[in-house]
Enzyme design. Structure first.
Site, mmCIF file in Angstrom:
data_model
loop_
_atom_site.group_PDB
_atom_site.id
_atom_site.type_symbol
_atom_site.label_atom_id
_atom_site.label_comp_id
_atom_site.label_asym_id
_atom_site.label_seq_id
_atom_site.Cartn_x
_atom_site.Cartn_y
_atom_site.Cartn_z
ATOM 1 N N ASP A 9 0.856 -1.191 0.000
ATOM 2 C CA ASP A 9 0.000 0.000 0.000
ATOM 3 C C ASP A 9 0.892 1.241 0.000
ATOM 4 O O ASP A 9 1.730 1.425 0.894
ATOM 5 C CB ASP A 9 -0.898 -0.001 1.242
ATOM 6 C CG ASP A 9 -2.047 0.992 1.113
ATOM 7 O OD1 ASP A 9 -2.089 1.728 0.108
ATOM 8 O OD2 ASP A 9 -2.888 1.039 2.026
ATOM 9 N N ASP A 103 -3.569 2.597 -5.550
ATOM 10 C CA ASP A 103 -2.387 2.613 -4.682
ATOM 11 C C ASP A 103 -2.262 1.365 -3.812
ATOM 12 O O ASP A 103 -1.506 1.349 -2.839
ATOM 13 C CB ASP A 103 -2.415 3.851 -3.779
ATOM 14 C CG ASP A 103 -3.641 3.892 -2.875
ATOM 15 O OD1 ASP A 103 -4.547 3.058 -3.061
ATOM 16 O OD2 ASP A 103 -3.689 4.763 -1.988
ATOM 17 N N GLU A 104 -2.969 0.299 -4.175
ATOM 18 C CA GLU A 104 -2.997 -0.903 -3.326
ATOM 19 C C GLU A 104 -2.853 -2.159 -4.178
ATOM 20 O O GLU A 104 -3.516 -2.296 -5.204
ATOM 21 C CB GLU A 104 -4.323 -0.932 -2.555
ATOM 22 C CG GLU A 104 -4.418 -2.001 -1.494
ATOM 23 C CD GLU A 104 -5.747 -1.926 -0.756
ATOM 24 O OE1 GLU A 104 -5.913 -2.695 0.208
ATOM 25 O OE2 GLU A 104 -6.618 -1.144 -1.158
#
Length: 404
Positions: A9, A103-104
């Protein structure tokens, strides 16, 4: 063989991207999101969080809590570019991965312990991402996605954490029930009313009790609290629908403006269908009035991706839906029931000139962008559209400046 699932993350991703662009923002309180009266915080730096600021909060409230914060509207194209850099590094480094959001990421490192070491490999991957992109990133490593995600949250900011096989339950036990994925504010309040505040209490409860209180979701929460829920990795996200919504800076009753916005949304969605070689058979329109009452209507149509079939039905739905004559806060268009295929020519209604026009317009858009050419009726809605392909297998991108 024990599974090793890695969760990565990017820390305060939008904030980190802005600091890459402007080093003067380092260590300063920073808010990214909508700058208008209805703006929402899309991302906030750790410096602002001690004032009680969090993502999803109205920007006006965030600025009251932290007046010295720098507010930036945000640029989704920059965030998309940086996300792709990280995605490419992960893609080249692991056999199977899932991009859960902009973003993960998840990656399956099962089997690497025998030859290399999953934790060592994950550490080197994280170091490589930081070195090549300059973005801070954290990771959690465990036997399943849920525990890995929680471990990442405990490792933040810019750190890493491993939960060994067999220790998942003891790792989860002392944490707040808020840390369990899928426990939202409403579920949290229900559990707190029952006197449950720690995961340990859920672990001690019979699963039947959780089912009686929360239904099927209660069983899921119980499994996750015990560290035994193991959803699969999803390498490719198949879109079942595409949609566009727009919240106006000021509530409006301007019918011309509303119809222009709706028209532009339908035009852009039809182009997205043709670009992705998809057809749709269901159209829906949504409006939200100034009193926050929300209404929607939908209609089934023959499978199509043609402007001249989709746009009139969208406008017709809007005309049927807009009955209250109150100020409107939000409008949206959604196209669903998607299948792969190309537009089937109508023998009697379609002409060679019209089909040639579609091809010419789509060629221009694919080369110069969605907004490079528009119908005259949609000229007033320039903010509709973008360069993102919704059918590239990645999850939908959340725009930093999108108003809620």
């Amino acid at each position: 063989m024990n599974k090793n699932i890695l969760h990565l993350d990017l820390d305060t991703f939008f904030v980190s991207c802005e600091r890459l662009i402007d080093s003067r923002l380092q260590k300063r309180p920073l808010l990214v999101g909508g700058t208008g009266d209805r703006g929402v915080v899309a991302a906030c730096s750790y410096e602002t969080r001690r004032f009680g600021v969090h993502s999803g909060m109205p920007m006006r409230l965030a600025k009251c809590l932290c007046p010295e914060a720098v507010v930036i509207r945000g640029n989704s194209s920059i965030y998309t570019k940086q996300s792709h850099l990280v995605t490419n590094i992960i893609k080249e480094s692991v056999p199977v991965f899932e991009k859960a959001s902009i973003d993960e990421f998840y990656a399956d490192l099962s089997g690497m312990d025998k030859f290399f070491g999953s934790y060592k490999y994950a550490s080197e991957l994280r170091t490589k991402i930081i070195k090549e992109t300059g973005l801070p990133i954290s990771f959690g490593l465990s036997s399943n996605k849920i525990v890995s995600k929680v471990a990442t949250g405990e490792a933040k900011p810019n750190n890493q954490l491993r939960v060994d096989y067999g220790f998942e339950k003891s790792f989860m036990a002392p944490l707040s029930i808020k840390k369990i994925p899928s426990v939202g504010e409403k579920t949290y309040q229900i559990l707190r009313n029952l006197g449950i505040d720690k995961v340990r209490v859920v672990q001690q409860m019979p699963v039947e009790m959780m089912r009686s209180v929360l239904g099927v979701n209660g069983v899921t929460i119980w499994k996750r609290a015990n560290g035994i829920d193991n959803p699969p990795l999803i390498p490719f996200h198949e879109r079942k629908s595409i949609s566009i919504e727009r919240t106006f800076n000021k509530d409006t009753i301007d019918v011309v403006k509303l119809r222009t916005t709706i028209f532009a949304m339908a035009e852009n969605l039809a182009y997205q269908l043709r670009r992705g070689e998809k057809l749709a058979s269901c159209i829906s329109v949504k409006i939200r009035y100034s009193d926050f009452n929300t209404y929607s209507k939908q209609v089934k149509i023959p499978y199509t991706s043609a402007d001249h079939l989709i746009i009139p039905r969208v406008l017709e739905l809007f005309d049927n839906l807009y009955q209250r004559r109150l100020l409107i806060r939000l409008v949206g268009v959604k196209i669903s029931n998607l299948v792969s295929g190309n537009y089937q020519i109508n023998l009697f209604d379609d002409t060679e000139e019209m089909l040639s026009l579609y091809n010419a317009l789509d060629t221009i858009r694919s080369r110069y962008g969605d907004l490079s050419v528009q119908k005259a009726a949609s000229i007033g809605a320039k903010s509709i559209g973008g360069s993102h392909n919704p059918f590239n297998g990645e999850p939908p991108i959340v725009l930093a400046h999108r108003k809620q």
